[in-house]
Design an enzyme around this catalytic site. Structure first.
Site, PDB file in Angstrom:
ATOM      1  N   ASP A  61       0.836  -1.202   0.000  1.00 37.76           N
ATOM      2  CA  ASP A  61       0.000   0.000   0.000  1.00 37.76           C
ATOM      3  C   ASP A  61       0.873   1.255   0.000  1.00 37.76           C
ATOM      4  O   ASP A  61       0.364   2.377  -0.066  1.00 37.76           O
ATOM      5  CB  ASP A  61      -1.028  -0.008   1.141  1.00 37.76           C
ATOM      6  CG  ASP A  61      -0.407  -0.103   2.519  1.00 37.76           C
ATOM      7  OD1 ASP A  61       0.830  -0.169   2.620  1.00 37.76           O
ATOM      8  OD2 ASP A  61      -1.168  -0.103   3.514  1.00 37.76           O
ATOM      9  N   SER A  62       2.203   1.065   0.005  1.00 39.76           N
ATOM     10  CA  SER A  62       3.128   2.184  -0.236  1.00 39.76           C
ATOM     11  C   SER A  62       2.839   2.816  -1.596  1.00 39.76           C
ATOM     12  O   SER A  62       3.282   3.930  -1.870  1.00 39.76           O
ATOM     13  CB  SER A  62       4.581   1.701  -0.179  1.00 39.76           C
ATOM     14  OG  SER A  62       4.769   0.585  -1.026  1.00 39.76           O
ATOM     15  N   ASP A 100      -0.836  -6.410  -0.107  1.00 36.59           N
ATOM     16  CA  ASP A 100      -1.203  -5.717   1.127  1.00 36.59           C
ATOM     17  C   ASP A 100      -2.712  -5.572   1.218  1.00 36.59           C
ATOM     18  O   ASP A 100      -3.373  -5.261   0.221  1.00 36.59           O
ATOM     19  CB  ASP A 100      -0.631  -4.290   1.093  1.00 36.59           C
ATOM     20  CG  ASP A 100       0.510  -4.099   2.052  1.00 36.59           C
ATOM     21  OD1 ASP A 100       0.689  -4.932   2.963  1.00 36.59           O
ATOM     22  OD2 ASP A 100       1.241  -3.100   1.883  1.00 36.59           O
ATOM     23  N   LYS A 129      -1.038  -9.521   3.346  1.00 32.97           N
ATOM     24  CA  LYS A 129      -0.305  -8.960   4.494  1.00 32.97           C
ATOM     25  C   LYS A 129      -1.225  -8.017   5.259  1.00 32.97           C
ATOM     26  O   LYS A 129      -1.911  -7.195   4.654  1.00 32.97           O
ATOM     27  CB  LYS A 129       0.946  -8.223   4.011  1.00 32.97           C
ATOM     28  CG  LYS A 129       1.721  -7.517   5.123  1.00 32.97           C
ATOM     29  CD  LYS A 129       3.138  -7.187   4.720  1.00 32.97           C
ATOM     30  CE  LYS A 129       3.310  -5.954   3.874  1.00 32.97           C
ATOM     31  NZ  LYS A 129       2.870  -4.708   4.503  1.00 32.97           N
ATOM     32  N   GLU A 131      -1.485  -5.547   8.958  1.00 29.02           N
ATOM     33  CA  GLU A 131      -0.680  -4.833   9.953  1.00 29.02           C
ATOM     34  C   GLU A 131      -1.316  -4.909  11.332  1.00 29.02           C
ATOM     35  O   GLU A 131      -2.466  -4.481  11.503  1.00 29.02           O
ATOM     36  CB  GLU A 131      -0.552  -3.350   9.567  1.00 29.02           C
ATOM     37  CG  GLU A 131       0.187  -3.119   8.267  1.00 29.02           C
ATOM     38  CD  GLU A 131       0.371  -1.635   7.958  1.00 29.02           C
ATOM     39  OE1 GLU A 131       0.061  -0.774   8.810  1.00 29.02           O
ATOM     40  OE2 GLU A 131       0.835  -1.339   6.838  1.00 29.02           O
ATOM     41  N   GLU A 198       9.057  -3.979  10.541  1.00 25.86           N
ATOM     42  CA  GLU A 198       9.547  -2.701  10.001  1.00 25.86           C
ATOM     43  C   GLU A 198      10.084  -1.813  11.110  1.00 25.86           C
ATOM     44  O   GLU A 198       9.449  -1.660  12.165  1.00 25.86           O
ATOM     45  CB  GLU A 198       8.374  -2.007   9.276  1.00 25.86           C
ATOM     46  CG  GLU A 198       8.746  -0.683   8.648  1.00 25.86           C
ATOM     47  CD  GLU A 198       7.708  -0.184   7.641  1.00 25.86           C
ATOM     48  OE1 GLU A 198       6.707  -0.899   7.375  1.00 25.86           O
ATOM     49  OE2 GLU A 198       7.895   0.929   7.125  1.00 25.86           O
TER      50      GLU A 198
HETATM   51  O1  KIV Z   1       3.475  -1.085   1.553  1.00 26.13           O
HETATM   52  C1  KIV Z   1       4.659  -1.429   1.583  1.00 26.13           C
HETATM   53  O2  KIV Z   1       5.446  -1.150   0.687  1.00 26.13           O
HETATM   54  C2  KIV Z   1       5.126  -2.174   2.744  1.00 26.13           C
HETATM   55  C3  KIV Z   1       6.601  -2.254   2.923  1.00 26.13           C
HETATM   56  C4  KIV Z   1       7.112  -0.982   3.476  1.00 26.13           C
HETATM   57  C5  KIV Z   1       6.995  -3.408   3.744  1.00 26.13           C
HETATM   58  O3  KIV Z   1       4.353  -2.635   3.522  1.00 26.13           O
END
Ligand code: KIV
Length: 282
Positions: A61-62, A100, A129, A131, A198
């Protein structure tokens, strides 16, 4: 015309590459071969990263920050992650595809998480993934019992940036470090097959990795995790502004993007990345 390599069975070097499986990734925990992960958001880079030998493509989600220009990952939607997952999966990479789950797509209930995770799996993800710590144990159990592999994301969890007071190193005091390890163990017991961590001190990255039987992936967590992940735009020096300490610019001295990515792959595999200056001793 662009070649998206659909059905391509060979890497740029011409060598056949076997599809990376969850079994392979879990075996790295004992074999010692490091896992190389990079974020990836589109079909072209999916093919380039796959050719360069990246093991795991993370539709992070970056993308809200590096593609969309937001100040955080919070505005990213399910539809957007589904779209980018489809793009990354379309060339049929041999690399493992991890997507994500965006903010608001899994926090409400295990059933909500399942409905959204199922959309990502249908789009081509092989793992999702999420969080958070112990509070996610029922969700991890619910997803994994229904055939959806889960990577738990601990330490700095960017979707909680406002609660955490910024992008700060986590687990610095003894109590927080113990809590992080306890949470990771609970999520592993609940079925998580991978733990991404992280921005934590290097000694905690080591202690965490030694405490778990599943692979750990670090970003700003020192060299002792089973694998490493970075944001693609950071290693290609595309991201504007001040770089985080753990970021290494692989374009410096590289003749091409492929060379830069191949150097990242080689340095993670050899342990040259991350160097001590990329980590936090305490
Ligand atoms: O969204 C992302 O790129 C991430 C990484 C920073 C691990 O979760």
């Amino acid at each position: 015309m662009a070649n998206y390599g659909i059905d391509s069975e060979k890497s740029a070097s011409g060598a056949a590459r076997k599809a990376v499986t969850l079994r392979d990734l879990k075996a790295r925990k004992t074999s010692g071969e490091r896992i190389v992960m990079l974020t990836c958001y589109d079909a072209s880079f999916s093919q380039v990263l796959d050719d360069c030998g990246v093991d795991v493509l993370l539709i992070g989600d970056s993308l809200g920050m590096v593609l969309q220009g937001h100040a955080s990952t919070l505005p990213v939607t399910m539809d957007q992650i589904v779209y980018h997952t489809e793009c990354v999966a379309r060339p049929k990479p041999k690399a493992w595809v991890l997507a994500d789950m965006p903010f608001g797509s899994y926090q409400e209930s295990p059933a909500q998480a399942y409905a959204n995770a199922a959309r990502l799996m249908a789009a081509g993800a092989q793992m999702v993934k999420i969080e958070g710590g112990a509070w996610l144990a029922p969700t991890v159990e619910f997803l994994t019992q229904r055939g959806i592999p889960v990577c738990a994301h601990l330490g700095l969890t960017p979707q909680s940036v406002h609660q955490l007071g910024g992008y700060r190193v986590q687990g610095r005091d003894d109590a927080a470090a113990k809590q992080l390890i306890a949470d990771a163990k609970l999520l592993q017991t609940s079925g998580a097959d991978m733990v991404l961590v992280e921005l934590i001190p290097t000694p905690l990255g080591r202690a965490l990795t030694e405490s778990l039987s599943v692979p750990t992936i670090g970003i700003g967590a020192g060299p002792h995790t089973t694998g490493q992940v970075l944001v693609l735009h950071d290693i290609l020096d595309v991201t504007p502004g001040k770089k985080a300490r753990f970021v290494k610019n692989y374009m410096a001295g590289a003749g091409s993007i492929r060379e830069a990515i191949s150097r990242y792959v080689a340095e993670v595999r050899s342990g040259a990345y991350p160097a001590p200056e990329h980590g936090f001793e305490s």
